[in-house]
Design a protein around this motif. Structure first.
Motif, mmCIF file in Angstrom:
data_model
loop_
_atom_site.group_PDB
_atom_site.id
_atom_site.type_symbol
_atom_site.label_atom_id
_atom_site.label_comp_id
_atom_site.label_asym_id
_atom_site.label_seq_id
_atom_site.Cartn_x
_atom_site.Cartn_y
_atom_site.Cartn_z
ATOM 1 N N ASP A 1 -2.452 20.903 -3.502
ATOM 2 C CA ASP A 1 -2.274 21.660 -4.755
ATOM 3 C C ASP A 1 -3.579 22.299 -5.216
ATOM 4 O OD1 ASP A 1 0.403 20.812 -4.796
ATOM 5 O OD2 ASP A 1 -0.162 18.948 -5.832
ATOM 6 N N GLY A 2 -4.329 22.825 -4.258
ATOM 7 C CA GLY A 2 -5.569 23.506 -4.607
ATOM 8 C C GLY A 2 -6.703 22.583 -5.006
ATOM 9 N N MET A 3 -6.540 21.299 -4.778
ATOM 10 C CA MET A 3 -7.577 20.333 -5.151
ATOM 11 C C MET A 3 -8.016 19.557 -3.919
ATOM 12 S SD MET A 3 -7.339 17.220 -7.931
ATOM 13 C CE MET A 3 -6.839 18.399 -9.199
ATOM 14 N N ARG A 4 -9.311 19.332 -3.792
ATOM 15 C CA ARG A 4 -9.840 18.562 -2.660
ATOM 16 C C ARG A 4 -10.416 17.242 -3.170
ATOM 17 N NH1 ARG A 4 -13.606 20.431 2.353
ATOM 18 N NH2 ARG A 4 -11.527 21.138 2.978
ATOM 19 N N LEU B 1 0.848 -1.185 0.000
ATOM 20 C CA LEU B 1 0.000 0.000 0.000
ATOM 21 C C LEU B 1 0.886 1.239 0.000
ATOM 22 C CD1 LEU B 1 -2.601 -1.298 2.576
ATOM 23 C CD2 LEU B 1 -3.061 -0.791 0.176
ATOM 24 N N PRO B 2 0.520 2.282 -0.751
ATOM 25 C CA PRO B 2 1.398 3.453 -0.891
ATOM 26 C C PRO B 2 1.486 4.265 0.394
ATOM 27 C CG PRO B 2 -0.714 3.847 -1.958
ATOM 28 C CD PRO B 2 -0.707 2.405 -1.553
ATOM 29 N N ALA B 3 2.524 5.084 0.453
ATOM 30 C CA ALA B 3 2.770 5.895 1.643
ATOM 31 C C ALA B 3 1.628 6.865 1.921
ATOM 32 C CB ALA B 3 4.086 6.662 1.478
ATOM 33 N N ASP B 4 1.024 7.423 0.851
ATOM 34 C CA ASP B 4 -0.061 8.381 1.091
ATOM 35 C C ASP B 4 -1.291 7.698 1.677
ATOM 36 O OD1 ASP B 4 -0.549 7.049 -1.279
ATOM 37 O OD2 ASP B 4 -1.216 8.816 -2.387
ATOM 38 N N PHE B 5 -1.459 6.394 1.381
ATOM 39 C CA PHE B 5 -2.560 5.667 2.025
ATOM 40 C C PHE B 5 -2.329 5.586 3.531
ATOM 41 C CE2 PHE B 5 -3.729 1.617 3.989
ATOM 42 C CZ PHE B 5 -5.112 1.685 3.911
ATOM 43 N N TRP B 6 -1.106 5.184 3.932
ATOM 44 C CA TRP B 6 -0.828 5.040 5.357
ATOM 45 C C TRP B 6 -0.927 6.385 6.073
ATOM 46 C CZ3 TRP B 6 -1.263 0.432 7.153
ATOM 47 C CH2 TRP B 6 -0.885 -0.683 6.391
ATOM 48 N N GLN B 7 -0.499 7.448 5.406
ATOM 49 C CA GLN B 7 -0.605 8.772 6.013
ATOM 50 C C GLN B 7 -2.068 9.145 6.222
ATOM 51 O OE1 GLN B 7 2.290 10.082 6.745
ATOM 52 N NE2 GLN B 7 1.753 12.113 7.537
ATOM 53 N N CYS C 1 -11.241 14.485 3.955
ATOM 54 C CA CYS C 1 -10.977 15.463 2.895
ATOM 55 C C CYS C 1 -9.469 15.679 2.784
ATOM 56 C CB CYS C 1 -11.666 16.789 3.210
ATOM 57 S SG CYS C 1 -13.460 16.634 3.358
ATOM 58 N N VAL C 2 -8.947 15.543 1.578
ATOM 59 C CA VAL C 2 -7.523 15.702 1.319
ATOM 60 C C VAL C 2 -7.341 16.913 0.412
ATOM 61 C CG1 VAL C 2 -5.432 14.624 0.431
ATOM 62 C CG2 VAL C 2 -7.206 13.210 1.514
ATOM 63 N N ARG D 1 2.642 17.824 14.178
ATOM 64 C CA ARG D 1 1.673 18.909 14.064
ATOM 65 C C ARG D 1 2.373 20.273 14.037
ATOM 66 N NH1 ARG D 1 -1.101 15.752 12.341
ATOM 67 N NH2 ARG D 1 -3.096 14.925 13.079
ATOM 68 N N SER D 2 3.402 20.397 13.181
ATOM 69 C CA SER D 2 4.075 21.694 13.077
ATOM 70 C C SER D 2 3.272 22.674 12.228
ATOM 71 C CB SER D 2 5.468 21.507 12.465
ATOM 72 O OG SER D 2 5.354 20.879 11.190
ATOM 73 N N ALA D 3 2.337 22.156 11.461
ATOM 74 C CA ALA D 3 1.483 22.994 10.611
ATOM 75 C C ALA D 3 0.140 22.294 10.469
ATOM 76 C CB ALA D 3 2.137 23.198 9.238
ATOM 77 N N PRO D 4 -0.904 23.033 10.085
ATOM 78 C CA PRO D 4 -2.208 22.390 9.903
ATOM 79 C C PRO D 4 -2.127 21.262 8.873
ATOM 80 C CG PRO D 4 -2.421 24.782 9.882
ATOM 81 C CD PRO D 4 -0.954 24.490 9.845
ATOM 82 N N SER D 5 -2.799 20.154 9.166
ATOM 83 C CA SER D 5 -2.776 19.002 8.267
ATOM 84 C C SER D 5 -3.654 19.245 7.049
ATOM 85 C CB SER D 5 -3.262 17.752 9.004
ATOM 86 O OG SER D 5 -3.423 16.683 8.101
ATOM 87 N N PRO D 6 -3.196 18.814 5.865
ATOM 88 C CA PRO D 6 -4.045 18.930 4.670
ATOM 89 C C PRO D 6 -5.141 17.865 4.631
ATOM 90 C CG PRO D 6 -1.995 17.850 4.102
ATOM 91 C CD PRO D 6 -1.870 18.242 5.537
ATOM 92 N N LEU D 7 -5.163 16.980 5.637
ATOM 93 C CA LEU D 7 -6.179 15.936 5.699
ATOM 94 C C LEU D 7 -7.093 16.215 6.884
ATOM 95 C CD1 LEU D 7 -3.293 14.516 4.757
ATOM 96 C CD2 LEU D 7 -4.735 12.501 4.646
#
Length: 649
Positions: A538-541, A460-466, A534-535, A520-526
């Motif tokens: 790059d300006g896309m959700r 499974l890809p890294a973005d899935f685990w994240q 919601c992910v 949590r050094s910055a707001p999460s994009p997820l």
């Protein structure tokens, strides 16, 4: 003899077909009666009926196949008519006669028509007399091994063994050469006996690359009979249909008429009444060969309803009341295109073995134009090992085939199942395959494209685990100490004094384990909003279904729903020191044969135990040569998935 009034209908079946029949019956003002086994007491079809009758028992033979219990249920509930659905007793002439003898209405053909066509062997003989082309085969009364061996040699391998009284792929085996015949025949006979109460078999030439095209026929009690176009059911696994569509792609009007008229002649020759289907093999040259006639409503009847605008169950009820067919052949509509897929609780990656368990998550597609769902389950229901694993059907209609295909893909994308394995991702890969989009159809479609349809599972890809880690943490309770809510240790925020908040997780999904660290050094994009992750990148959700059920998170990702849980590395290591060389049950089921004993030397591939689940047999085989150390089961045992059955060293 006048037809008695029909105000109360008993459905002698379960699952999605029982729910579908009751839906129309209720719309026509009838009182509906459901029957159920002991373990189906809380099943959806039982919940939706106006009246429910408990047949007791667990196995089909103790409930849905018990004619005396079904007739008693009809009497007790005041039903005047019985709809058999499909499977079980739907093509049992004895059941039809018993209903008639009890003074009730059978929503099916006369028993004589079932006798003529319900047996594949009798149907072949009838068609041969009528001059309908047949696939070479043996359909005789003798059922001994030597008879089948001689017939197979005459026909030429490969051959196909089929249950004479069956359907739906039960009791059906492909035999490549003479060495496989004895075992295949014995297994097919047991499956046929278990599913239909009739072990008789036939054998015929296994035709390579045919299309499976069937004609829907309908007849009334006044001598009228017509055909409602055709369906292509070529996409099959284990000789059982998984995708059906209407009309058949590429069929000319002339061929449609020729096949339709042949089907009507077959129905009229046996005095048929009601809904039936005549099935043909169609080769690349446009020649067609009679296979069988199913004297009942088919699983795939919704695609015919979609392209005609007709309700076939309503027609069954009206014909049973003695009414004539409402239209003639020239008035049969043909509107657009429809495709249906069958949703099963099964594991496509493991030879389509049936899956059992509780539906912890069950989300259907959003209703809309050209979208239909016929299902027999709801979230929280259990899938048992005693019955067919089909959960329901998704049907899409469009003005043309491509619109129907795209709509069905969208429906599959919205559907989600958790708690049991399902074939959703497999169905999506079929519909998205370029060969299916181009209507390159035949019964070898799935084996030919197996590499694309059944890919070997990868990492499974890294973005899935994240994403899974974010969804897991955000779906956790906000605080873990209610006695001291003001304490910094009461929150799940990964607090570190003087450093960014950090959380570490060990996650498990689909046989893979992964450690994930979130800072949590910055707001999460997820961000989890309700049951949608919601992910924002790059300006896309993008949105992914993320549903928490206890200690399991169900995350929709890459076209599939993944079950994610917290991974206990210590417990996992301890669990690995279990039976060495132990072969376990791949599903819940019953042991029908134990073929080895302790001390026996076996070769790789030797069948050790035969397990029956959902009316199909599955052999547990030795993965390599060795010696049987212990046998932990006996014939008749009910076993759970994962139970060690045999230990081989």
């Amino acid at each position: 003899m006048s037809t008695p009034p029909l105000t109360t209908l008993l459905v002698a079946n379960r699952g999605e077909i029982a729910c579908r029949v009751m839906r129309t019956a209720k719309a026509m003002g009838l009182t509906t009666v459901a029957v159920h086994s002991a373990i189906d007491r809380d099943a959806r079809h039982a919940r939706e009926a106006d009246v429910r009758v408990d047949l007791g028992g667990s196995k089909a033979a103790e409930s849905y196949l018990d004619i005396a219990k079904l007739l008693a249920a009809a009497t007790a509930s005041g039903a005047q008519a019985i709809h058999p659905g499909y499977g079980f007793l739907s093509e049992n002439a004895g059941f039809a006669r018993a209903i008639e003898a009890a003074g009730l209405i059978f929503l099916g053909p006369p028993a004589s028509a079932i006798d003529a066509m319900g047996s594949k062997s009798a149907a072949k003989a009838l068609m041969e007399t009528a001059g309908v082309p047949l696939v070479p085969g043996y359909h005789g009364a003798a059922q001994d091994l030597e008879t089948f061996r001689a017939a197979a040699e005459r026909i030429g391998y490969p051959v196909l063994l089929k249950a004479s009284a069956g359907g739906g792929g039960k009791g059906m085996k492909v035999v490549e050469d003479e060495s496989q015949l004895a075992d295949a025949l014995a297994s097919a006979q047991r499956e046929a006996q278990s599913s239909f109460g009739d072990a008789r078999m036939l054998v015929e030439k296994y035709v390579l690359k045919p299309r499976h095209v069937e004609i829907q026929v309908f007849a009334d009690q006044h001598g009228n009979c017509l055909y409602l176009n055709e369906r292509d059911c070529s996409i099959q696994r284990r000789h059982q249909k998984v995708v059906e569509e209407a009309p058949a792609p590429g069929l000319s009007p002339q061929l449609r008429q020729a096949m339709g008229e042949a089907a009507v002649r077959a129905a009229q020759a046996i005095g048929y009444v009601g809904a039936g289907t005549v099935e043909f093999l169609l080769d690349a040259c446009g020649e067609f060969f009679f296979m069988e006639m199913n004297t009942r409503l088919q699983v795939e009847h919704p695609v015919t309803e979609a392209i005609t605008g007709l309700d076939l169950v309503a027609w069954q009820i009206r014909v049973a009341r003695g009414e004539p067919l409402p239209i003639n052949q020239a008035q049969v509509p043909l509107l657009g295109h429809a495709i249906e897929v069958r949703l099963y609780a099964e594991d496509p990656a493991n030879e389509f073995l049936p899956a059992t368990g509780r539906l912890e998550l069950y989300r259907e597609s959003t209703p809309g134009e050209g979208r239909r769902i016929d299902s027999g389950v709801s979230e929280g229901d259990s899938v048992s090992p005693f019955y067919d694993p089909m959960l329901g059907k998704l049907i899409a209609w469009g003005e043309d085939r491509e619109q129907a295909r795209l709509r069905l893909l969208a429906m599959l994308d919205e559907f989600a199942i958790g708690g049991v394995k399902s074939n959703i991702a497999f169905l999506r890969r079929i519909l998205a395959h370029p060969a299916f989009a181009a209507a390159e159809l035949d019964t070898g479609f799935i084996p030919r494209h197996q590499a694309q349809l059944l890919p070997v599972p990868g990492e499974l890809p890294a973005d899935f685990w994240q994403a899974a880690a974010e969804a897991w943490l955000q779906s956790q309770p906000a605080r873990v100490r209610e006695d001291d809510p003001g304490s910094p240790w009461a929150a799940r925020e990964g607090l570190r004094l003087g450093l960014p908040a950090r959380s570490s997780l060990h996650l498990h999904s689909g046989g893979h384990d992964q450690a994930v660290a979130l800072e949590r050094s910055a707001p999460s994009p997820l961000r989890l909003e309700g049951e949608q992750l919601c992910v924002d990148l790059d300006g896309m959700r993008r949105r992914h279904l993320a549903v928490r059920r206890g200690e399991t998170l169900y995350l929709r990702w890459g076209g599939d729903t993944h079950a994610v849980s917290a991974f206990d590395a210590i417990g996992q290591a301890q669990a690995s020191h279990g039976h060495q060389g132990g072969l376990s049950a791949p599903m819940n089921g019953s042991i029908v044969r134990v073929l080895v004993a302790p001390g026996q030397v076996v070769e790789a591939g030797t069948a050790l135990v035969v397990l029956e689940a959902m009316k199909m047999e599955h052999s547990i085989r030795a993965p390599e040569a060795g010696t049987v150390q212990a046998v932990f089961c006996q014939e008749g045992d009910m076993v759970s998935e994962g139970t060690v059955l045999v230990e081989v060293e």
